[in-house]
Write a protein that holds these residues in place. Structure first.
Motif, PDB file in Angstrom:
ATOM      1  N   ARG A   1     -11.149  -3.881   5.645  1.00 26.94           N
ATOM      2  CA  ARG A   1     -10.353  -2.794   6.046  1.00 26.94           C
ATOM      3  C   ARG A   1     -10.877  -2.503   7.593  1.00 26.94           C
ATOM      4  O   ARG A   1      -9.948  -2.630   8.289  1.00 26.94           O
ATOM      5  CB  ARG A   1     -10.871  -1.452   5.288  1.00 26.94           C
ATOM      6  N   GLU A   2     -12.271  -2.448   7.616  1.00 27.03           N
ATOM      7  CA  GLU A   2     -12.644  -2.274   9.250  1.00 27.03           C
ATOM      8  C   GLU A   2     -12.568  -3.536  10.154  1.00 27.03           C
ATOM      9  O   GLU A   2     -12.337  -3.088  11.373  1.00 27.03           O
ATOM     10  CB  GLU A   2     -14.159  -1.698   9.224  1.00 27.03           C
TER      11      GLU A   2
ATOM     12  N   LYS B   1      -8.594   1.493  -6.742  1.00 28.72           N
ATOM     13  CA  LYS B   1      -8.506   1.912  -5.138  1.00 28.72           C
ATOM     14  C   LYS B   1      -9.536   2.632  -4.774  1.00 28.72           C
ATOM     15  O   LYS B   1      -9.890   2.671  -3.602  1.00 28.72           O
ATOM     16  CB  LYS B   1      -7.078   2.367  -5.075  1.00 28.72           C
TER      17      LYS B   1
ATOM     18  N   GLU C   1     -18.200   0.232   0.207  1.00 29.67           N
ATOM     19  CA  GLU C   1     -17.643   0.414   1.721  1.00 29.67           C
ATOM     20  C   GLU C   1     -17.641  -1.033   2.288  1.00 29.67           C
ATOM     21  O   GLU C   1     -18.070  -0.900   3.464  1.00 29.67           O
ATOM     22  CB  GLU C   1     -18.541   1.332   2.425  1.00 29.67           C
ATOM     23  N   GLU C   2     -17.306  -2.071   1.560  1.00 29.44           N
ATOM     24  CA  GLU C   2     -17.321  -3.196   2.009  1.00 29.44           C
ATOM     25  C   GLU C   2     -18.587  -3.980   2.628  1.00 29.44           C
ATOM     26  O   GLU C   2     -18.758  -4.742   3.321  1.00 29.44           O
ATOM     27  CB  GLU C   2     -16.256  -3.603   2.933  1.00 29.44           C
TER      28      GLU C   2
ATOM     29  N   ASN D   1     -11.355  -7.433  11.321  1.00 29.08           N
ATOM     30  CA  ASN D   1     -10.286  -8.445  11.093  1.00 29.08           C
ATOM     31  C   ASN D   1     -10.708  -9.791  10.461  1.00 29.08           C
ATOM     32  O   ASN D   1     -10.581 -10.849  11.175  1.00 29.08           O
ATOM     33  CB  ASN D   1      -9.516  -8.666  12.602  1.00 29.08           C
TER      34      ASN D   1
ATOM     35  N   PRO E   1       0.784  -1.117   0.133  1.00 30.37           N
ATOM     36  CA  PRO E   1       0.067  -0.139   0.074  1.00 30.37           C
ATOM     37  C   PRO E   1       0.808   1.258   0.011  1.00 30.37           C
ATOM     38  O   PRO E   1       0.354   2.295  -0.492  1.00 30.37           O
ATOM     39  CB  PRO E   1      -0.810   0.000   1.514  1.00 30.37           C
TER      40      PRO E   1
ATOM     41  N   ASP F   1      -2.770  -6.306   3.620  1.00 36.17           N
ATOM     42  CA  ASP F   1      -3.984  -5.513   4.175  1.00 36.17           C
ATOM     43  C   ASP F   1      -3.904  -3.814   3.992  1.00 36.17           C
ATOM     44  O   ASP F   1      -2.832  -3.536   3.482  1.00 36.17           O
ATOM     45  CB  ASP F   1      -3.932  -5.841   5.770  1.00 36.17           C
ATOM     46  N   GLN F   2      -4.607  -3.175   4.742  1.00 36.13           N
ATOM     47  CA  GLN F   2      -4.753  -1.953   4.430  1.00 36.13           C
ATOM     48  C   GLN F   2      -3.523  -1.024   4.825  1.00 36.13           C
ATOM     49  O   GLN F   2      -2.850  -0.174   4.159  1.00 36.13           O
ATOM     50  CB  GLN F   2      -5.980  -1.207   5.133  1.00 36.13           C
TER      51      GLN F   2
END
Length: 943
Positions: A159-160, A289, A202-203, A162, A75, A116-117
């Motif tokens: 992202r938010e 992205k 937003e997932e 785990n 990233p 990951d992010q």
């Protein structure tokens, strides 16, 4: 004692003629602060970084042996993770081009890599059906996730949360809770392999691509959000008894499972499908992205681009739909008032995800990558099947956008396999010819200096003087090219079938051709008047024809030009006199046709290579077979003698090039590097260089060094390499408490881990010896009543005269973090008590607490039963418990203090500069620059 014959070693010099190989994927990389200009492509075992604007190769990330199968940039844009065919992963720095971190855990090729992010963790999926999550900062594996029954195709971090979501060729999509490392949900709504998945909106939505023409969309609902009492309108979940799963028919006719909400984290419900135009399987599915642009392609040359609308855009669209519906309803019922009308407008998936455009490339797409520029323009880069990279730009915000091809990298390689290679007489230029083009390369710089269009080329050579080249084609034509202008001078219909072979006469006045029309033709060079100018140009004329009973596969002149060798389809090689064309010898013994042959510089030997995998060495005086060698594991495709020697090279479909001694009938050296069948090779007139071409689209240059090669040493090295390979393939060491096959350790036994364990054992042995010596020395000093000097171990002296225990610590510190657990796993238990006593000493000193605790906990985990049952180790463990807890608490306090200090400094910096920190600050700066430029433009227009 007689002198042994000395050979010189050939080594790999360079890989060229390759733009990008097919097994891996192309990705945009950030280099020198620029985005959208540089791309990384796999190139056999290397990774090439191309500058799209200049069309130049600016960086090569050097691989070792195995082919690259997967790429993923970090990233922060500073690193690139590279997955290989053997299951290893290397992380390269894009600033220095060095790969310092290596992860070994998979047993088969890497198929998916994802950061990951924050870039601290890396998830890798493989053909061995496992997913491993790696700690990039600590350079070690975290855990292995088992559950899929076939190769992994994609893995994504949320992202938010785990969480990790993975797809595989076993038709399953699995959700993993990374806190507990278990699969808590399996989606079974696909009938075929799931080839790709992306998270959008937003997932809150998952889109999957399978082997049909549908892109399935799934709505994700997190149970914590659903059950939150503060939510104004909580969604209802279908209730079911605990532990029972209800199934119902999905929209596509497949069964999907309703999970029980008591012990689940989220629910997935199918929202609908988007139909693709392509009818084949999804090869790649990706989102940019920003999460706004979705793109996918199949096995054809069309990329389908979709736009995912935001909530505001969807609301506007729905308002328009509502107005239209009300208007229509009002016209249909004129008697009723407008406000009394009830209009139902439903939002569909097609309203949220709109088709933008299709991007048609010049050839089949192998992989692609997307990037969104700050100006709102979409850039898509493609790695195509024909060794080509293309860049397209698309403005998705405009109505009816049209994709525009902005850049193309073509000059660095051929579109198809190279079937013939030749060296110029001065060893400087290399000719390579394929199905559509001829390229001339500078050997020293490896730059393409001339490209000429041609028909399907099968054989070639430089005309004496190196100003022209002659090409023999699949249609039986002879094509003569001028190198200075790059023009085709003349095309001659030489044979009725394929022209398989050319051989330049030793007097350099002509050449001979052999074709599929069962004839051998002799040609002479001549100068003719050029129609376009007053000067004369080179041409060729046919002088004689030799008619044969079978198709001719290969022809070769003897160096004295007295004999001509002709290989026929009936598996024989016929030798004729050149002057009278009378038959001289027939060489028979091969079981399949002879594809290639060559005559030595003195005319004494002829070597023939056949499709039966054998090479035979014959004497040209009587036609007797001196030796038959089993040369390759597949067809021998090319054979060439090294000038002025009886050494020769063979190339085979088994991907190997081998060097042989025709006098001693010995195998000298094997050159490995190509990843597909080798079609041809050429040896330079000086013998210093060999160039080869392969089905993997690459050309490889091999250079003769001044390093002598001794056959006994070479065989010993080969045996060692085979042993190391067998060690790596052995079964993993058994771990107490784990059943066979359920090895959840992330590492893999390799020769490096075995060597690291051996280093630890040697260090412990040295520690034991030195401590025993010290005890003896003290006893001697006590008996003598005076100090006697103790001899210092040379190994300890090399490390700066350190103590034996400090030497053991140095060895532990020298082991790579990714290999540490696996090295301790193969360590015999007899060394563990000494290690535990030393760890107690080291931890008390307070040095390398993190490393020591990691080793200590791992040893306790795998040797728990033996340690606890050993009464001698009880006081050691008790002491370790006290010291470890106190020292770890101290380290935690220091880290906590430092974190608090950094947080304070961060707040101070934010207060002073009044901008957001780090990444946000740069985006604000770019925004300011754009606004300033706009202001300046307005001022200029006004003035």
């Amino acid at each position: 004692m007689g002198l042994t014959k000395q050979y010189l070693r050939y080594v790999a010099s360079a890989v060229f003629g390759l733009i990008g190989s097919q097994k891996g994927n192309i990705v945009f990389v950030t280099l020198r602060g620029e985005k959208g200009r540089y791309v990384a492509v796999p190139a056999c075992e290397h990774v090439f970084i191309w500058d799209l604007r200049k069309g130049e190769k600016i960086l090569i990330l050097q691989g070792l042996k195995h082919e690259v199968t997967c790429l993923c940039p970090s990233p922060d844009g500073l690193h690139l993770a590279v997955g290989y065919e053997d299951g290893s992963i290397r992380i390269f720095s894009l600033l220095s081009g060095e790969g310092n971190v290596t992860f070994n855990g998979h047993k088969a090729a890497i198929t998916s890599l994802k950061y990951d992010q924050l870039g601290g963790r890396l998830a890798s999926g493989s053909k061995d059906t496992d997913i491993i999550v790696w700690d990039v900062i600590n350079e070690s594996g975290l855990y292995r996730l088992k559950g899929h029954k076939d190769a992994i195709t994609q893995a994504l971090f949320l992202r938010e949360k785990n969480l990790l979501v993975t797809s595989g060729k076993d038709t399953m999509v699995k959700w993993w809770d990374l806190d507990t490392q278990h699969c808590f949900k399996t989606m079974v709504g696909h009938r075929t392999e799931v080839w790709g998945l992306v998270l959008v909106s937003e997932e809150k939505r998952l889109i999957t691509g399978a082997s049909d023409s549908e892109l399935r969309a799934w709505d994700i609902s997190y149970l914590q959000e659903i059950e939150d009492p503060e939510e104004p309108e909580p969604k209802k979940i279908k209730e079911s008894s605990p532990g029972i799963q209800d199934s119902h028919e999905a929209e596509d006719g497949t069964l999907e499972m309703d999970e029980t909400p008591e012990d689940r984290i989220l629910t997935c419900r199918k929202a609908g499908s988007i139909m693709r135009e392509g009818r084949d399987r999804v090869v790649n599915l990706a989102v940019d992205k920003t999460g706004r642009i979705l793109a996918c392609h199949g096995t054809d040359s069309v990329l389908e681009v979709f736009c995912i609308l935001s909530k505001e855009e969807i609301q506007k669209k729905m308002d328009k739909k509502m107005k239209k519906a009300k208007k229509k309803a009002k016209l249909n019922s004129c008697n009723e008032e407008e406000e009394d009308l009830e209009v139902n407008v439903k939002m569909t998936l097609q309203d949220e995800i709109q088709r933008v455009a299709n991007i048609k490339t010049s050839a089949k797409i192998k992989s692609f990558d997307l990037i969104h520029t700050p100006q709102g323009e979409l850039k898509a880069v493609f790695l195509l099947q024909n060794n080509l990279v293309e860049l397209y730009s698309l403005n998705a915000s405009t109505p009816g956008p049209q994709p525009v091809r902005t850049n193309r990298i073509t000059i660095g390689g051929h579109r198809s396999d190279v079937r013939t290679l030749s060296f110029s007489s001065d060893n400087i230029a290399i000719l390579s010819a394929a199905a559509d083009s001829i390229k001339i390369w500078n050997r020293s710089t490896l730059q393409c200096i001339r490209t000429m269009a041609c028909e399907y080329a099968l054989c070639s050579f430089f005309v004496p003087g190196d100003r022209q080249v002659v090409i023999g084609t699949k249609t039986g034509k002879l094509q003569l090219y001028d190198l200075a202008s790059g023009n085709l001078l003349e095309t001659i219909d030489a044979h009725d079938g394929a022209l398989w072979s050319l051989s330049l006469s030793p007097d350099q006045r002509g050449f001979v051709t052999g074709g599929a029309d069962k004839s051998v033709k002799f040609w002479d060079f001549e100068l003719v008047k050029d129609e376009n100018s007053t000067q004369k140009r080179l041409s060729v004329k046919q002088t004689r024809t030799l008619q044969l009973d079978e198709e001719v596969l290969c022809v070769s002149y003897s160096p004295n030009q007295k004999l001509l060798a002709v290989s026929l389809l009936d598996c024989t090689v016929k030798i004729f006199y050149v002057d009278t064309l009378k038959f001289f010898l027939s060489l028979y013994g091969h079981k399949l046709p002879v594809i290639c042959m060559d005559i030595s510089y003195d005319g004494a030997l002829i070597a023939t290579g056949s499709a039966d995998r054998n090479v035979k060495i014959w004497g040209l005086d009587f036609g007797d077979c001196h030796k038959s060698l089993f040369a390759h594991d597949d067809s021998v495709m090319y054979l060439r003698f090294v000038p002025k020697s009886h050494l020769f090279f063979t190339a085979g479909k088994d991907r190997k090039i081998k060097q042989w001694d025709a006098d001693k009938f010995e195998h000298i050296q094997t050159l490995e590097g190509h990843h597909q069948e080798i079609w041809c090779l050429a040896v330079s007139p000086s013998g210093d260089y060999v160039v080869s071409s392969s089905h993997d689209k690459s050309l490889r240059l091999w250079e003769r060094t001044r390093e002598p090669l001794i056959l006994e040493e070479e065989k010993e090295m080969q045996r060692e390499a085979e042993y190391e390979e067998s060690v790596a393939k052995e079964d993993q060491p058994a771990v107490p408490g784990e059943t066979q096959g359920d090895n959840y350790f992330t590492g893999k036994k390799t020769i490096e881990t075995v060597k690291a364990a051996e280093r630890i054992m040697e260090a412990i042995e040295l520690y034991r010896e030195e401590t025993a010596k010290l005890r003896e020395h003290k006893a001697i000093c006590k008996a003598a009543g005076k100090e006697v000097p103790l001899p210092i171990n040379p190994i300890l002296m090399a490390y700066g005269n350190i103590s034996p225990s400090a030497y053991v610590l140095e060895i532990f510190k020298g082991i790579k973090s990714s290999e540490l657990e696996e090295s301790l796993l193969v360590l015999p238990f007899s060394y563990v008590p000494d290690i535990l006593r030393l760890f107690n000493e080291f931890i008390q000193q307070g040095s390398d607490i993190e490393l020591l605790c990691r080793c200590l906990f791992f040893l306790l985990r795998i040797h728990f039963g033996q340690i606890t049952s050993n009464q001698m180790l009880v006081p050691v463990i008790e002491k370790l418990k006290e010291t470890t807890i106190s020292k770890v608490s101290q380290v935690r306090d220091v880290i906590g203090f430092n974190m608090a200090g950094l947080d304070y400094l961060k707040r101070e910096c934010e207060a002073k500069s009044e901008v957001m920190f780090f990444a946000d600050a740069t985006s604000h700066l770019e925004e300011k620059k754009r606004k300033r430029k706009k202001r300046e433009k307005l001022i200029l227009t006004v003035t």
